[in-house]
Write a protein that holds these residues in place. Structure first.
Motif, short mmCIF file in Angstrom:
data_model
loop_
_atom_site.label_atom_id
_atom_site.label_comp_id
_atom_site.label_asym_id
_atom_site.label_seq_id
_atom_site.Cartn_x
_atom_site.Cartn_y
_atom_site.Cartn_z
N SER A 146 1.14 -1.11 -0.28
CA SER A 146 -0.41 -0.19 0.32
C SER A 146 0.90 1.00 0.02
CB SER A 146 -0.67 -0.25 1.50
OG SER A 146 -1.56 -0.83 1.31
N GLY A 147 2.23 1.31 0.48
CA GLY A 147 2.95 2.34 0.78
C GLY A 147 3.78 2.86 -0.39
N PRO A 148 4.46 1.30 -1.12
CA PRO A 148 4.86 2.15 -2.36
C PRO A 148 3.45 2.04 -3.19
CG PRO A 148 5.83 -0.21 -1.33
CD PRO A 148 4.27 0.00 -0.43
N LEU A 149 2.47 1.73 -3.03
CA LEU A 149 1.94 2.25 -4.33
C LEU A 149 0.95 3.20 -3.80
CD1 LEU A 149 -0.32 -1.24 -4.32
CD2 LEU A 149 1.28 -0.55 -6.02
N PHE A 150 1.17 4.07 -3.24
CA PHE A 150 1.13 5.72 -2.47
C PHE A 150 1.84 6.13 -3.02
CE2 PHE A 150 0.73 9.66 0.05
CZ PHE A 150 -0.34 10.06 -0.65
N LEU A 151 2.50 6.07 -3.44
CA LEU A 151 3.62 6.70 -5.04
C LEU A 151 3.59 6.98 -6.03
CD1 LEU A 151 6.96 5.29 -2.25
CD2 LEU A 151 6.24 7.44 -1.97
N VAL A 152 2.63 5.46 -6.32
CA VAL A 152 2.09 6.03 -7.38
C VAL A 152 1.77 7.55 -8.02
CG1 VAL A 152 1.70 4.61 -9.73
CG2 VAL A 152 2.77 3.51 -7.83
N VAL A 153 0.26 7.60 -6.50
CA VAL A 153 -0.69 7.99 -6.33
C VAL A 153 0.17 9.71 -6.27
CG1 VAL A 153 -2.59 8.99 -4.90
CG2 VAL A 153 -2.10 6.68 -5.91
N VAL A 154 0.99 9.93 -5.82
CA VAL A 154 2.01 11.00 -5.74
C VAL A 154 2.67 11.38 -6.91
CG1 VAL A 154 3.59 12.30 -4.56
CG2 VAL A 154 2.24 10.56 -3.06
N ALA A 155 3.02 10.60 -7.48
CA ALA A 155 4.02 10.89 -8.35
C ALA A 155 2.90 11.60 -10.23
CB ALA A 155 4.14 9.65 -9.76
N LEU A 180 3.22 13.43 4.96
CA LEU A 180 3.28 12.70 6.73
C LEU A 180 2.59 11.40 6.16
CD1 LEU A 180 2.50 13.11 9.16
CD2 LEU A 180 0.68 13.49 8.96
N ALA A 181 2.41 10.45 5.39
CA ALA A 181 1.46 9.85 4.80
C ALA A 181 2.95 8.51 4.55
CB ALA A 181 0.53 9.40 3.74
N VAL A 182 3.76 8.98 3.86
CA VAL A 182 5.35 8.58 3.15
C VAL A 182 5.74 8.20 4.42
CG1 VAL A 182 7.74 9.21 2.15
CG2 VAL A 182 5.50 9.48 0.91
N VAL A 183 6.18 9.33 5.62
CA VAL A 183 6.52 8.56 6.79
C VAL A 183 5.80 8.01 7.42
CG1 VAL A 183 6.95 9.44 8.90
CG2 VAL A 183 7.97 11.23 6.89
N ALA A 184 4.79 7.97 7.36
CA ALA A 184 4.02 7.05 8.01
C ALA A 184 4.43 5.43 7.47
CB ALA A 184 2.44 6.72 8.35
#
Length: 420
Positions: A146-155, A180-184
């Motif tokens: 979920s965390g790495p996939l969120f990086l795609v959303v940020v990109a 904050l989400a990336v840190v979490a």
């Protein structure tokens, strides 16, 4: 006031649309373009907050009144993020006269790919949260993405042409939540196993009923907890290494030992029931949850269904518990799925002066309904406290019985029984 799904989602949605409107001319407000832009901002915001909730930070747990409530909100954040992302995908987030530019310039094909991948990533995350048929072991490892996939959303939001500039209030909002989400996510994925509160225990004894086991473990270093809280338990054994939440089924002991009751209800628990043996080493992450008992004046009604009996076992064993002579304990069970050997619920209840009512007939059982109504009539609707732990269906039936007897909803204390 404790936070919950609506008390978080509604303000975040309003903030997303207000901030989106602040970035475009006023004549563009009543358009599908703003609807798309605002929905995209809300979707990213909700995903970011879901990552923050997934970190298991203690201050966040306190805001929601327990990790069970945190996980419930976490699930609904993902669901509504997918709803808003779908609206964002349906319409173009741009209109003539809007000043648009990417924050990070990517090649055209890469920008389009990231846009599609962001939506797919969100769908994967939500499906993992909702599909209870996925084996726990598979679910957990996929959920780690979920965390790495969120990086795609940020990109995606950084590379798409948009009126949201990084220096604008809307850009600062998205950047702050995303950071904050990336840190979490990094904490949960990389640092949590080593830095969170946990200790190593060794399995001392296993008592079994065939479909359930009662496990007692001794610590190298005991963890403090309050009766009614739960822990994440991970065994150093093939197939049982994934941390899994279980309510602690004992009070704090002088020797530091801790107990859990596990019923075979899924792939992980079935394997644990079948393969638990004295000598196994476990790592215990604890404590979590706020299902703890503060004695009050009046009548205390405990209601447990199935493995939901575990926090009440801990309360009955608590030497510091007061007011137990005012407790009536309704224990719902299915014949043939009795408690494990070594768990003497009637004996525990007698020793603490608790009235135990064993119910094998379900919530429609006349003995349960009659005794419940009698207790309410004697103490008054506001003079009872109902404490519940069990399946969702039984909770709904208990609420119905409370309404029939005039007991207010605020007299109910309950644990959310299912994380997934």
């Amino acid at each position: 006031m404790r936070l919950g799904p609506l008390s978080l989602i509604v303000p975040v949605a309003l903030a997303g649309f207000v901030l989106a409107a602040s970035t475009v001319p006023a004549d563009g407000w009543p358009t599908t373009a703003l609807l798309s832009l605002g929905s995209g901002m809300v979707a990213v915001s909700l995903m970011a907050l879901a990552a923050v909730l997934g970190a298991r930070w203690k201050p966040v747990e306190s805001l929601f009144g327990g990790l069970d409530r945190v996980y419930e909100t976490h699930k609904w954040l993902g669901v509504w993020a997918l709803v808003f992302a779908s609206v964002h995908l349906l319409f173009k987030a741009g209109a003539p006269g809007w000043e648009v530019a990417p924050i990070v310039q990517l090649p055209g094909p890469a920008t389009r790919f990231v846009r599609q991948a962001a939506f797919v990533a969100l769908m994967v995350i939500v499906l993992l949260a909702l599909d209870r048929k996925i084996p726990y072991r598979t679910w957990r490892w996929w959920h780690k993405l979920s965390g790495p996939l969120f990086l795609v959303v940020v990109a995606h939001w950084l590379s798409i042409k948009s009126p949201v500039a990084l220096a604008s209030p809307a850009g600062g909002w998205l950047a702050g939540l995303s950071g904050l989400a990336v840190v979490a996510a990094a904490w949960k994925l990389l640092l949590y196993p080593a830095l969170s509160r946990h200790a190593t225990y060794r399995l001392l004894a296993v008592a079994s009923s065939g479909t359930a086991v009662y496990l007692r473990l001794a610590p190298e270093r005991p963890l403090p907890f309050r009766p009614g809280q739960f822990a994440f338990l991970s065994f150093e054994h093939e197939g049982l290494r994934e941390p899994h939440p279980f309510t602690i089924a004992s009070a704090q002991q002088s020797d530091g030992s801790i107990a859990f009751m596990v019923r075979a209800s899924g792939d992980y628990t079935a394997r644990l029931v079948a393969e638990a043996r004295p000598g196994l080493v476990a790592r215990v992450y604890a404590p979590f949850g706020r299902f703890t008992r503060a004695p009050e004046d009046g009548t205390d009604i405990w209601i447990a269904g199935g493995v939901g009996v575990t926090p009440f076992l801990a309360w009955l064993q608590d030497p510091d518990a007061r007011g137990l002579e005012r407790v009536t304990f309704f224990h719902f069970f299915t014949p043939g799925r009795e408690l494990p050997a070594g768990v003497d619920l009637p004996g525990l209840a007698r020793s603490r002066g608790v009235e135990l009512v064993e119910v094998a007939g379900g919530p429609g059982d006349t003995r349960f309904r009659h005794r419940f109504a009698q207790l309410v009539a004697n103490a008054g609707p506001a003079g009872v406290r109902v404490r519940f732990c069990g399946p969702r269906g039984l909770l709904g039936a208990v609420r119905a019985v409370m309404r029939e007897s005039g007991v207010p909803e605020n007299r109910l204390q309950h644990e959310l029984f299912e994380f997934r």
